[in-house]
Write a protein that holds these residues in place. Sequence first.
Motif, PDB file in Angstrom:
ATOM      1  N   PHE A 208     -11.350 116.571  71.943  1.00  0.00           N
ATOM      2  CA  PHE A 208     -10.961 115.021  72.947  1.00  0.00           C
ATOM      3  C   PHE A 208     -10.965 116.235  73.769  1.00  0.00           C
ATOM      4  O   PHE A 208     -11.721 116.843  74.789  1.00  0.00           O
ATOM      5  CB  PHE A 208     -10.994 114.035  73.274  1.00  0.00           C
ATOM      6  N   PHE A 209      -9.850 116.939  73.986  1.00  0.00           N
ATOM      7  CA  PHE A 209      -9.104 117.487  75.643  1.00  0.00           C
ATOM      8  C   PHE A 209      -9.622 118.997  75.616  1.00  0.00           C
ATOM      9  O   PHE A 209      -9.590 119.855  76.468  1.00  0.00           O
ATOM     10  CB  PHE A 209      -7.724 117.837  74.986  1.00  0.00           C
ATOM     11  N   ALA A 210      -9.801 119.449  74.254  1.00  0.00           N
ATOM     12  CA  ALA A 210     -10.525 120.836  73.788  1.00  0.00           C
ATOM     13  C   ALA A 210     -10.942 121.056  74.523  1.00  0.00           C
ATOM     14  O   ALA A 210     -11.118 122.723  75.717  1.00  0.00           O
ATOM     15  CB  ALA A 210     -10.630 121.393  72.713  1.00  0.00           C
ATOM     16  N   PRO A 211     -12.721 120.449  75.104  1.00  0.00           N
ATOM     17  CA  PRO A 211     -13.703 120.975  75.962  1.00  0.00           C
ATOM     18  C   PRO A 211     -13.192 121.193  76.831  1.00  0.00           C
ATOM     19  O   PRO A 211     -14.532 122.418  78.063  1.00  0.00           O
ATOM     20  CB  PRO A 211     -15.071 120.503  75.626  1.00  0.00           C
ATOM     21  N   PHE A 212     -12.395 120.521  77.689  1.00  0.00           N
ATOM     22  CA  PHE A 212     -11.793 120.599  79.429  1.00  0.00           C
ATOM     23  C   PHE A 212     -11.298 121.781  79.829  1.00  0.00           C
ATOM     24  O   PHE A 212     -11.458 122.008  80.573  1.00  0.00           O
ATOM     25  CB  PHE A 212     -10.861 119.424  79.926  1.00  0.00           C
ATOM     26  N   PHE A 213     -11.013 122.121  78.717  1.00  0.00           N
ATOM     27  CA  PHE A 213     -10.455 123.808  78.808  1.00  0.00           C
ATOM     28  C   PHE A 213     -11.034 124.768  78.160  1.00  0.00           C
ATOM     29  O   PHE A 213     -10.304 126.409  78.097  1.00  0.00           O
ATOM     30  CB  PHE A 213      -8.532 123.477  78.319  1.00  0.00           C
ATOM     31  N   GLN A 214     -12.249 125.074  77.249  1.00  0.00           N
ATOM     32  CA  GLN A 214     -13.334 125.687  76.926  1.00  0.00           C
ATOM     33  C   GLN A 214     -11.789 126.164  75.296  1.00  0.00           C
ATOM     34  O   GLN A 214     -11.905 127.034  75.067  1.00  0.00           O
ATOM     35  CB  GLN A 214     -12.977 126.850  77.908  1.00  0.00           C
ATOM     36  N   LYS A 215     -11.227 125.385  75.372  1.00  0.00           N
ATOM     37  CA  LYS A 215      -9.827 125.573  73.345  1.00  0.00           C
ATOM     38  C   LYS A 215     -10.706 125.112  72.146  1.00  0.00           C
ATOM     39  O   LYS A 215     -10.094 124.466  71.752  1.00  0.00           O
ATOM     40  CB  LYS A 215      -8.410 125.268  74.091  1.00  0.00           C
ATOM     41  N   GLU A 216     -11.842 124.724  72.051  1.00  0.00           N
ATOM     42  CA  GLU A 216     -12.404 124.552  71.114  1.00  0.00           C
ATOM     43  C   GLU A 216     -12.366 124.751  69.512  1.00  0.00           C
ATOM     44  O   GLU A 216     -11.156 124.149  68.620  1.00  0.00           O
ATOM     45  CB  GLU A 216     -13.688 124.287  70.782  1.00  0.00           C
ATOM     46  N   MET A 217     -11.238 126.413  69.897  1.00  0.00           N
ATOM     47  CA  MET A 217     -11.556 126.810  68.565  1.00  0.00           C
ATOM     48  C   MET A 217      -9.756 126.247  67.770  1.00  0.00           C
ATOM     49  O   MET A 217      -9.473 126.199  66.795  1.00  0.00           O
ATOM     50  CB  MET A 217     -11.666 128.295  68.498  1.00  0.00           C
ATOM     51  N   GLU A 218      -9.560 126.979  69.390  1.00  0.00           N
ATOM     52  CA  GLU A 218      -7.725 126.252  69.097  1.00  0.00           C
ATOM     53  C   GLU A 218      -7.215 124.679  68.347  1.00  0.00           C
ATOM     54  O   GLU A 218      -6.489 124.660  67.300  1.00  0.00           O
ATOM     55  CB  GLU A 218      -7.035 126.422  70.272  1.00  0.00           C
ATOM     56  N   ALA A 219      -8.195 123.656  69.385  1.00  0.00           N
ATOM     57  CA  ALA A 219      -8.465 122.402  68.901  1.00  0.00           C
ATOM     58  C   ALA A 219      -8.806 122.400  67.049  1.00  0.00           C
ATOM     59  O   ALA A 219      -7.711 121.781  66.673  1.00  0.00           O
ATOM     60  CB  ALA A 219      -9.158 122.065  69.709  1.00  0.00           C
ATOM     61  N   ASP A 220      -9.682 122.404  66.875  1.00  0.00           N
ATOM     62  CA  ASP A 220      -9.814 122.720  65.627  1.00  0.00           C
ATOM     63  C   ASP A 220      -9.064 123.960  64.630  1.00  0.00           C
ATOM     64  O   ASP A 220      -8.171 122.887  63.921  1.00  0.00           O
ATOM     65  CB  ASP A 220     -11.481 124.193  65.021  1.00  0.00           C
ATOM     66  N   SER A 221      -8.081 124.271  64.518  1.00  0.00           N
ATOM     67  CA  SER A 221      -6.904 124.754  64.091  1.00  0.00           C
ATOM     68  C   SER A 221      -5.836 123.984  63.868  1.00  0.00           C
ATOM     69  O   SER A 221      -5.423 124.149  62.560  1.00  0.00           O
ATOM     70  CB  SER A 221      -6.944 126.199  64.924  1.00  0.00           C
ATOM     71  N   ILE A 222      -4.852 123.548  65.204  1.00  0.00           N
ATOM     72  CA  ILE A 222      -4.493 122.509  65.414  1.00  0.00           C
ATOM     73  C   ILE A 222      -4.711 121.236  64.864  1.00  0.00           C
ATOM     74  O   ILE A 222      -3.617 121.058  63.517  1.00  0.00           O
ATOM     75  CB  ILE A 222      -4.388 122.138  66.246  1.00  0.00           C
ATOM     76  N   PHE A 223      -5.518 121.336  64.667  1.00  0.00           N
ATOM     77  CA  PHE A 223      -6.150 119.505  63.499  1.00  0.00           C
ATOM     78  C   PHE A 223      -6.683 119.798  62.062  1.00  0.00           C
ATOM     79  O   PHE A 223      -5.837 119.270  61.110  1.00  0.00           O
ATOM     80  CB  PHE A 223      -7.355 118.669  64.414  1.00  0.00           C
ATOM     81  N   ASN A 224      -7.030 120.773  61.900  1.00  0.00           N
ATOM     82  CA  ASN A 224      -7.101 121.432  60.342  1.00  0.00           C
ATOM     83  C   ASN A 224      -5.482 121.220  59.847  1.00  0.00           C
ATOM     84  O   ASN A 224      -5.689 121.239  58.664  1.00  0.00           O
ATOM     85  CB  ASN A 224      -7.578 123.086  60.360  1.00  0.00           C
ATOM     86  N   ASP A 225      -4.826 122.259  60.117  1.00  0.00           N
ATOM     87  CA  ASP A 225      -3.085 122.411  60.094  1.00  0.00           C
ATOM     88  C   ASP A 225      -2.497 120.786  60.050  1.00  0.00           C
ATOM     89  O   ASP A 225      -1.652 120.344  58.536  1.00  0.00           O
ATOM     90  CB  ASP A 225      -2.374 122.816  60.937  1.00  0.00           C
ATOM     91  N   ILE A 226      -2.604 119.005  60.820  1.00  0.00           N
ATOM     92  CA  ILE A 226      -2.030 118.493  60.773  1.00  0.00           C
ATOM     93  C   ILE A 226      -3.037 117.493  60.122  1.00  0.00           C
ATOM     94  O   ILE A 226      -2.442 117.268  58.769  1.00  0.00           O
ATOM     95  CB  ILE A 226      -2.319 117.656  62.342  1.00  0.00           C
ATOM     96  N   GLU A 227      -4.121 118.148  59.495  1.00  0.00           N
ATOM     97  CA  GLU A 227      -5.105 117.133  58.652  1.00  0.00           C
ATOM     98  C   GLU A 227      -4.702 117.824  57.333  1.00  0.00           C
ATOM     99  O   GLU A 227      -3.930 116.495  56.227  1.00  0.00           O
ATOM    100  CB  GLU A 227      -6.471 117.891  58.648  1.00  0.00           C
TER     101      GLU A 227
END
Length: 385
Positions: A208-227
Amino acid sequence: MAEKQLSRLLIGIASLLLVLGCGKKKKNPPIEVAAKESQIQYATGFTVQHNGQFTEIEVTAAWPGSEKSFKYALVPREKLAVISLPRDAYDAIVAIPIERMVITSTTHIPSLEALGVLESVVGFPNTDLISSTATRQRIDQGLIKELGTNENINTEVVLELNPELVMGFGINDTNKAYDIIKRAGIPVVYNGDWVEQTPLGKAEWIKFFAPFFQKEMEADSIFNDIEKSYQEAKVLAKNAKERPIVLTGGLYKDVWYVSGGKSWMAQFLEDANTDYIWADTEETGGIGLSLEAVLEKAQQADYWLNPSLHGTYEELEQANIHYHQFSAFSNKKVYSNAIRKGATGGLVFYELAPQRPDLVLKDLISILHPGLLPSYESHFYRPLQ
């Protein structure tokens, strides 16, 4: 004669330009960009849809029981002047990437830190609640201003800070301070990460936060590691030979609140391979019970988690002498997530745990199944002293 020749020449040039223009249109027809929705696997409170030149975020659960959805259009700065959007279709139109923002919940901080955009935060209500070391440094340096309380934000300071966005949270949409901020032309965006009832659902709000900073790819990577880390811990817990019986909560003004069977905590206990006493209930929040009702069902529980805010057995007994009747109390099997605090008293668990459920699950496994993680050091949970 000369006028006729000039007229023919101009007509010829116009015809040639018309032919060339028509030919160009045939070779390069307008491209229609189909809307593309970001993949959200666990979170249920928001959606993200990319519409070619802008991104649309819809928050469907800003608070428990909310019947209203909020839509936000996120438009790149360089396109803001040339894109025409119906303003009545959105609760806010936001220029991105955000450079200055106010946040209102400590749960927002870990995602912003993980995305590397903490420097965008310029204000926060009740900064003493923040435990993050990096964020506290910025507070001490005067880079993040104190704004009072979320229910009564100091709007004068907010307007002086001139943020591009206020990321709010609330139990309803009647916050008068937010109304003042919106009338001043500052977008207010509701964040409902706290409403999610599953561990990975809460963590996925980093998307949710990522698009406000154009960081969608980074968010996907971070979440995938957590998952991945969470799922590996869940599989590990299945190797336990026994399922310990677990009690949660404690008394508050003569009412004992235990975690409901569909709550965030109950999901952790299920994934940690335990026998949670109230697992078969339907509540997503706390269940209020009498001390007698809890004693009847949980007196012989193997472990007791989250006994209100008490950090020692002495505090527990002073709070209520009947606590010593529980086996977990007698056997020193009581653990709290409220002992580890930041420099100004903020609870680390309530700030970081929603974004790092994998660490919470590993904490619980190390406590409830001694031997499965023999060298593990707990991040949130501590035994009572």
